[in-house]
Design a protein around this motif. Structure first.
Motif, mmCIF file in Angstrom:
data_model
loop_
_atom_site.group_PDB
_atom_site.id
_atom_site.type_symbol
_atom_site.label_atom_id
_atom_site.label_comp_id
_atom_site.label_asym_id
_atom_site.label_seq_id
_atom_site.Cartn_x
_atom_site.Cartn_y
_atom_site.Cartn_z
ATOM 1 N N ILE A 198 40.045 42.550 42.808
ATOM 2 C CA ILE A 198 40.950 43.320 41.899
ATOM 3 C C ILE A 198 41.611 42.186 40.983
ATOM 4 O O ILE A 198 42.011 41.349 41.198
ATOM 5 C CB ILE A 198 42.073 44.039 42.615
ATOM 6 C CG1 ILE A 198 41.797 45.299 43.320
ATOM 7 C CG2 ILE A 198 43.320 44.727 41.388
ATOM 8 C CD1 ILE A 198 42.869 46.003 44.352
ATOM 9 N N MET A 199 41.270 42.491 39.520
ATOM 10 C CA MET A 199 41.472 41.346 38.581
ATOM 11 C C MET A 199 42.870 41.377 38.358
ATOM 12 O O MET A 199 43.415 40.263 37.689
ATOM 13 C CB MET A 199 40.639 41.288 37.622
ATOM 14 C CG MET A 199 39.076 41.304 37.988
ATOM 15 S SD MET A 199 38.874 40.033 39.113
ATOM 16 C CE MET A 199 38.897 38.543 37.819
ATOM 17 N N LYS A 200 43.537 42.544 38.122
ATOM 18 C CA LYS A 200 45.008 42.707 37.312
ATOM 19 C C LYS A 200 45.882 42.640 38.466
ATOM 20 O O LYS A 200 45.792 43.284 39.570
ATOM 21 C CB LYS A 200 44.873 44.009 36.652
ATOM 22 C CG LYS A 200 46.017 44.510 35.768
ATOM 23 C CD LYS A 200 46.010 45.930 35.206
ATOM 24 C CE LYS A 200 47.097 45.980 34.373
ATOM 25 N NZ LYS A 200 47.149 47.422 33.599
ATOM 26 N N TYR A 252 48.002 52.389 42.644
ATOM 27 C CA TYR A 252 46.798 53.008 42.047
ATOM 28 C C TYR A 252 46.034 51.744 41.680
ATOM 29 O O TYR A 252 46.518 50.732 41.209
ATOM 30 C CB TYR A 252 46.997 53.910 40.855
ATOM 31 C CG TYR A 252 47.574 53.413 39.579
ATOM 32 C CD1 TYR A 252 46.459 53.292 38.642
ATOM 33 C CD2 TYR A 252 48.604 52.714 39.370
ATOM 34 C CE1 TYR A 252 46.822 52.465 37.064
ATOM 35 C CE2 TYR A 252 49.003 52.244 38.243
ATOM 36 C CZ TYR A 252 48.176 52.193 37.188
ATOM 37 O OH TYR A 252 48.473 51.573 35.897
ATOM 38 N N VAL A 253 44.549 51.904 41.329
ATOM 39 C CA VAL A 253 43.695 50.911 40.502
ATOM 40 C C VAL A 253 42.822 51.716 39.863
ATOM 41 O O VAL A 253 42.184 52.799 40.180
ATOM 42 C CB VAL A 253 43.591 50.157 41.577
ATOM 43 C CG1 VAL A 253 42.329 50.674 42.660
ATOM 44 C CG2 VAL A 253 42.596 48.757 41.182
ATOM 45 N N THR A 313 38.586 45.734 38.038
ATOM 46 C CA THR A 313 38.022 44.880 39.241
ATOM 47 C C THR A 313 36.495 44.227 38.882
ATOM 48 O O THR A 313 35.939 44.386 37.912
ATOM 49 C CB THR A 313 37.665 45.909 40.237
ATOM 50 O OG1 THR A 313 36.714 46.701 40.036
ATOM 51 C CG2 THR A 313 38.675 46.882 40.836
ATOM 52 N N GLN A 314 36.084 43.325 39.688
ATOM 53 C CA GLN A 314 34.832 42.789 39.798
ATOM 54 C C GLN A 314 34.249 42.767 41.045
ATOM 55 O O GLN A 314 34.910 42.714 42.131
ATOM 56 C CB GLN A 314 34.673 41.532 39.194
ATOM 57 C CG GLN A 314 35.224 40.244 39.771
ATOM 58 C CD GLN A 314 35.026 38.985 39.188
ATOM 59 O OE1 GLN A 314 35.024 38.982 38.037
ATOM 60 N NE2 GLN A 314 35.315 37.690 40.144
ATOM 61 N N TRP A 315 32.874 42.845 41.267
ATOM 62 C CA TRP A 315 32.458 43.288 42.674
ATOM 63 C C TRP A 315 31.296 42.236 42.962
ATOM 64 O O TRP A 315 30.492 41.426 41.980
ATOM 65 C CB TRP A 315 31.245 44.496 42.586
ATOM 66 C CG TRP A 315 32.553 45.816 42.799
ATOM 67 C CD1 TRP A 315 33.526 46.102 42.271
ATOM 68 C CD2 TRP A 315 31.836 47.173 43.088
ATOM 69 N NE1 TRP A 315 33.975 47.165 42.285
ATOM 70 C CE2 TRP A 315 33.121 48.150 42.660
ATOM 71 C CE3 TRP A 315 30.752 47.575 43.488
ATOM 72 C CZ2 TRP A 315 33.003 49.105 42.939
ATOM 73 C CZ3 TRP A 315 30.616 49.060 43.747
ATOM 74 C CH2 TRP A 315 31.707 49.763 43.571
#
Length: 242
Positions: free
Chosen positions: A240-242, A180-181, A186-188
Motif C-alpha cells: 500500500i503506497m498511500k 478501507y483501501v 497499491t503496487q504489486w
C-alpha cells in the motif's frame, strides 16, 4: 507482456467508475465526488457543491446511504438517515447556479474501523408542455463516495487464493485491516521463482475488475493472466503506497 483485459473486465470496471464519477456532459455536477470524513470533531462535517450546467432549472434530492460490497464485488446501498445528516435535502438550481450541501456524520463516534457512505443525488423528472405535447424529461441519478475514517487505522491486503478458471485468474484478496483501501493506491510484486514483475496502478487498472476494498473483508476479483508466469509457483505481494 501484459495484454488488454477482456471485454467483461472492461465493462465491470467502467460500471464501478461511473458509481464514483460524473461526466461533464451531464446536466449537473458535484464536487467532490470522493471524500473522507472523521467520526468526531470538525472533520466530521464536509460541504459538497452542486452546479447546474444545464440551460434549464432543475431540482435535485439528496439521500444518505451506506455502501456495502459483497465478496463478489456487488455494491449495495442501504438507507443511512441515522448516520448522515444532509442539509438541504432538496435543491432547486437555476441555470448556471450552484448550491452548497452540508454533510454531517451522526453515527457512532467511537467506531473501530472505517465505514463507507454515499450521498445519492436524484434529479427529479419534470413534465414539459409545449405545442400541445406533454413529455417527461428524465433526471440524472448518481452516488458519491464518502469514507468515515477514525484515527490510527490501517489497511492490510493479502492474497488468499489464486485460481485459473475459464482462462482468467480468480484472485481472492483479504483486507484484514480496519481501514478501507483502493487498489489504485497499491503496487504489486509478482513472482514465480523464474520471473518477477512489479505492477503499478496503471497496469493494475488494465488487469483487474475491482478497486475499492472495505475493512475486514474479502473479495474475489477477475484478473487477466500474465503471460509466462507459472500458476503453480506464483506469489503476489501487495504494498500500500498511500
Amino acid at each position: 507482456m501484459i495484454k488488454n483485459m477482456t471485454t467483461s473486465c472492461l465493462v465491470a470496471m467502467v460500471s464501478l467508475i461511473t458509481v464514483f464519477s460524473l461526466p461533464n456532459a451531464f446536466a449537473y455536477k458535484v464536487q467532490p465526488m470522493v471524500a473522507e470524513m472523521s467520526p468526531v470533531g470538525k472533520k466530521a462535517q464536509l460541504n459538497l457543491r452542486i452546479e447546474n450546467n444545464d440551460s434549464e432549472s432543475l431540482t435535485v434530492e439528496m439521500i444518505p446511504l451506506q455502501l456495502v460490497i459483497n465478496n463478489s464485488g456487488k455494491i449495495e446501498y442501504i438507507p443511512a438517515e441515522d448516520d448522515l445528516l444532509i442539509i438541504p435535502v432538496t435543491a432547486i438550481l437555476k441555470p448556471g447556479h450552484s448550491q452548497a450541501v452540508m454533510v454531517r456524520y451522526l453515527g457512532e463516534p467511537d467506531i473501530a474501523e472505517s465505514k463507507a457512505y454515499s450521498v445519492g443525488f436524484r434529479q427529479i423528472p419534470i413534465t414539459m408542455e409545449g405545442d400541445n405535447i406533454s413529455q417527461v424529461k428524465m433526471g440524472v441519478n448518481f452516488n458519491t463516495l464518502i469514507n468515515v475514517v477514525p484515527t490510527n487505522t490501517k489497511a492490510n491486503l493479502l492474497v488468499k487464493e489464486l485460481k485459473l478458471i475459464d482462462g482468467e485468474w480468480k484472485i481472492t484478496i483479504n483486507n484484514s485491516g480496519n481501514r478501507y483501501v483502493r487498489l489504485s493506491e497499491t503496487q504489486w510484486q509478482v513472482s514465480d521463482g523464474a520471473n518477477s514483475l512489479q505492477l503499478n496502478k496503471e497496469q493494475l487498472s488494465e488487469l483487474l475488475n475491482g478497486n475499492l476494498f472495505l475493512p475486514n473483508s474479502s473479495r474475489t476479483l477477475t484478473m487477466k493472466p500474465i503471460e509466462s508466469f507459472s500458476m503453480d509457483k506464483i506469489e503476489i505481494k501487495i504494498e500500500i503506497m498511500k
